[in-house]
Write a protein that holds these residues in place. Structure first.
Motif, PDB file in Angstrom:
ATOM      1  N   ASP A  58       0.842  -1.195   0.000  1.00  0.00           N
ATOM      2  CA  ASP A  58       0.000   0.000   0.000  1.00  0.00           C
ATOM      3  C   ASP A  58       0.876   1.242   0.000  1.00  0.00           C
ATOM      4  O   ASP A  58       1.651   1.481   0.939  1.00  0.00           O
ATOM      5  CB  ASP A  58      -0.912  -0.021   1.231  1.00  0.00           C
ATOM      6  N   LEU A  59       0.759   2.061  -1.059  1.00  0.00           N
ATOM      7  CA  LEU A  59       1.549   3.282  -1.160  1.00  0.00           C
ATOM      8  C   LEU A  59       0.973   4.367  -0.260  1.00  0.00           C
ATOM      9  O   LEU A  59      -0.226   4.635  -0.281  1.00  0.00           O
ATOM     10  CB  LEU A  59       1.566   3.795  -2.606  1.00  0.00           C
TER      11      LEU A  59
ATOM     12  N   ALA B   6       7.475   6.054  -1.766  1.00  0.00           N
ATOM     13  CA  ALA B   6       7.632   5.175  -2.926  1.00  0.00           C
ATOM     14  C   ALA B   6       8.816   5.628  -3.769  1.00  0.00           C
ATOM     15  O   ALA B   6       8.974   6.810  -4.070  1.00  0.00           O
ATOM     16  CB  ALA B   6       6.360   5.178  -3.761  1.00  0.00           C
TER      17      ALA B   6
ATOM     18  N   ASN C 132      -1.303  -1.230  -4.263  1.00  0.00           N
ATOM     19  CA  ASN C 132      -2.491  -0.404  -4.071  1.00  0.00           C
ATOM     20  C   ASN C 132      -2.078   1.053  -3.864  1.00  0.00           C
ATOM     21  O   ASN C 132      -1.221   1.359  -3.035  1.00  0.00           O
ATOM     22  CB  ASN C 132      -3.265  -0.908  -2.838  1.00  0.00           C
ATOM     23  N   SER C 133      -2.681   1.951  -4.639  1.00  0.00           N
ATOM     24  CA  SER C 133      -2.384   3.381  -4.507  1.00  0.00           C
ATOM     25  C   SER C 133      -3.680   4.166  -4.468  1.00  0.00           C
ATOM     26  O   SER C 133      -4.397   4.245  -5.467  1.00  0.00           O
ATOM     27  CB  SER C 133      -1.520   3.861  -5.685  1.00  0.00           C
TER      28      SER C 133
ATOM     29  N   GLN D 172      -2.330   8.706  -4.262  1.00  0.00           N
ATOM     30  CA  GLN D 172      -0.913   8.848  -3.962  1.00  0.00           C
ATOM     31  C   GLN D 172      -0.034   9.096  -5.184  1.00  0.00           C
ATOM     32  O   GLN D 172       0.935   9.844  -5.114  1.00  0.00           O
ATOM     33  CB  GLN D 172      -0.405   7.584  -3.238  1.00  0.00           C
ATOM     34  N   LEU D 173      -0.338   8.470  -6.320  1.00  0.00           N
ATOM     35  CA  LEU D 173       0.576   8.524  -7.468  1.00  0.00           C
ATOM     36  C   LEU D 173       0.816   9.940  -7.969  1.00  0.00           C
ATOM     37  O   LEU D 173       1.907  10.259  -8.451  1.00  0.00           O
ATOM     38  CB  LEU D 173       0.055   7.657  -8.610  1.00  0.00           C
TER      39      LEU D 173
ATOM     40  N   VAL E 105      -5.339   1.712  -8.745  1.00  0.00           N
ATOM     41  CA  VAL E 105      -5.008   3.135  -8.741  1.00  0.00           C
ATOM     42  C   VAL E 105      -6.294   3.943  -8.619  1.00  0.00           C
ATOM     43  O   VAL E 105      -7.207   3.803  -9.444  1.00  0.00           O
ATOM     44  CB  VAL E 105      -4.253   3.545 -10.022  1.00  0.00           C
TER      45      VAL E 105
ATOM     46  N   GLU F 298      -7.438   8.012  -8.208  1.00  0.00           N
ATOM     47  CA  GLU F 298      -6.902   9.365  -8.306  1.00  0.00           C
ATOM     48  C   GLU F 298      -8.017  10.380  -8.544  1.00  0.00           C
ATOM     49  O   GLU F 298      -9.109  10.026  -9.008  1.00  0.00           O
ATOM     50  CB  GLU F 298      -5.894   9.459  -9.469  1.00  0.00           C
TER      51      GLU F 298
END
Length: 460
Positions: A204-205, A271, A292-293, A296-297, A325, A327
């Motif tokens: 997990d990020l 990360a 899993n993000s 965060q990305l 992802v 977002e």
């Protein structure tokens, strides 16, 4: 403001609209001399360093007065009305406030500090952190403009306590469907892709909480073949993880009481390619890997996107069964400040409108969400540049390109019916759900807000 958007599909391809005002593409007709004077009348000042695309934006803004005059409302403003002592802005005042915000953003972008200061003082007279939705979102953007104008840095700004930020995030999760939607879609993708597997490892990020995992644990326990053994490794940039560890222990005990083995581990590093290695993550043979993000990305996009590409390629080399992802679906990473300001004003106006529609004007919970969560995002987008600007949200099309170049292909999400059922629980009309080439988009009155997606390593 949505009622001023044109309904035809071709319009959406040519324009980017902030409710009732429109940014035209560069291939439209030029502005003639007569329209310059009307622009000056609208804004009280006309910057001398405007590009064609910006002039076209102002050309369309001058048409607002006629549209508002023919309308009974200023877009969605009537829906902001609640019984209480606070008075909403009238049509003319609301229009004036939006005009002044855009004029101030242009002045700040042109480094016309004197004009920007004058406009900010006028904005303060109409904006308010406790007014209607337009006043509140305008207050946040005016604060960002003031900070950018004064050339403050993060070191100069009072930091919001991490616990307060987490409390605001939890309230956002509990009261609105935006975060719950992301958790549900990611968990469903992980659950479906892990069918028949006995050992699962989730990386997990940016883990700051364990809100996502309780529902996934219950789903695993319900499997006919019994629950798998699950390890969750959280990457966190916080050295003090005592509260996070406490919530982890609670979930471990909950899983154990249901007959499932659950382990939590943390790595106190953000990360990076050096983290995504077999040794660092302690990957084991036979276990199925998921990454899993959740929101965060975008923090790793940065200006060149080179850092993001390195992270995505490193994740791909690990061969995860799925990369989930979630977002924000909006473009807050454009190269020009004014365009970024306009896009973010449109985006957060929709969010503040949804909060106003779902919670009363005097709601302390809504105030915390806006002040401790969204206001900080707006400040970062508007006030900062370079490495300090981390809220670099991008649209689903850009994520598709970035992940595709890194070697991923989309795994179509199949939880539309579950999400619609979840949305029916919220006593608030206005949430919309759509599918975009296998990805799911949750929005407010048709304006996308959050994107959920799942990806797998592309087959050769």
């Amino acid at each position: 403001m949505d009622q001023y958007e044109k309904a035809d599909k071709g319009h959406q391809e040519k324009h980017q609209s902030f409710g009732h005002f429109v940014v035209m593409n560069n291939d439209e007709d030029e502005v003639d001399a007569d329209e310059y004077s009307s622009m000056i009348g609208v804004f009280g000042y006309l910057p001398a360093t405007m590009e064609d695309s910006e002039l076209e934006m102002y050309e369309n803004l001058t048409m607002l007065e006629e549209e508002v005059a023919m309308s009974d409302s200023f877009g969605t403003l009537p829906e902001f009305v609640h019984c209480g002592k606070e008075a909403n802005l009238g049509v003319e005042q609301g229009l004036e406030l939006v005009h002044m915000l855009l004029a101030c953003a242009e002045a700040v972008g042109c480094r016309d500090n004197h004009q920007a200061e004058l406009l900010i003082n006028r904005i303060w007279a109409l904006a308010s952190p406790s007014g209607d939705a337009l006043q509140r979102v305008s207050y946040c953007f005016a604060t960002g403009l003031k900070c950018r104008l004064s050339k403050s840095t993060f070191m100069d700004m009072p930091l919001i306590n991490r616990e307060n930020k987490l409390e605001a995030f939890q309230l956002l999760y509990q009261i609105t469907p935006y975060i719950a939607f992301g958790f549900m879609a990611a968990n469903e993708a992980i659950f479906q892709a892990s069918q028949g597997k006995s050992s699962i490892h989730i990386v997990d990020l940016g883990m700051q909480h364990t809100l996502q995992w309780s529902s996934l644990i219950r789903a695993f326990v319900s499997r006919p073949e019994g629950p798998p053994m699950v390890r969750i490794t959280g990457l966190t940039d916080n050295e003090d993880n005592s509260k996070l560890q406490t919530s982890m222990n609670v979930l471990v005990q909950e899983a154990s009481s249901l007959g499932m083995h659950l382990e939590f581990h943390t790595i106190s590093e953000p990360a990076s390619p050096s983290v995504f290695t077999v040794e660092k993550l302690n990957l084991r043979k036979g276990e199925v890997l998921f990454v899993n993000s959740i929101l965060q990305l975008h923090k790793y996009v940065k200006e060149s996107r080179g850092n993001l590409k390195e992270i995505l390629v490193s994740v791909k080399k690990l061969g995860p069964t799925a990369f989930t992802v979630v977002e924000q679906d909006t473009n807050h990473n454009g190269p020009f400040f004014l365009g970024r300001f306009l896009e973010s004003l449109h985006y957060y106006s929709a969010i503040f409108d949804s909060l106003e529609a779902c919670m009363p004007r005097n709601s302390q919970q809504r105030m915390k969400i806006e002040r401790l969560h969204f206001a900080e995002e707006i400040l970062n987008i508007v006030a900062y540049e370079g490495p300090e600007r981390i809220e670099r949200h991008e649209r689903v099309e850009q994520w598709r390109r970035q992940l595709g170049r890194a070697g991923f292909q989309v795994m179509p999400l199949k939880c539309t019916s579950q999400v619609r059922m979840m949305l029916s629980v919220y006593d608030c009309d206005g949430y919309t759900l759509s599918s975009e080439k296998g990805n799911l988009l949750l929005g407010w009155k048709g304006r996308p807000v959050i994107m959920s997606s799942a990806w797998q390593v592309a087959s050769v």
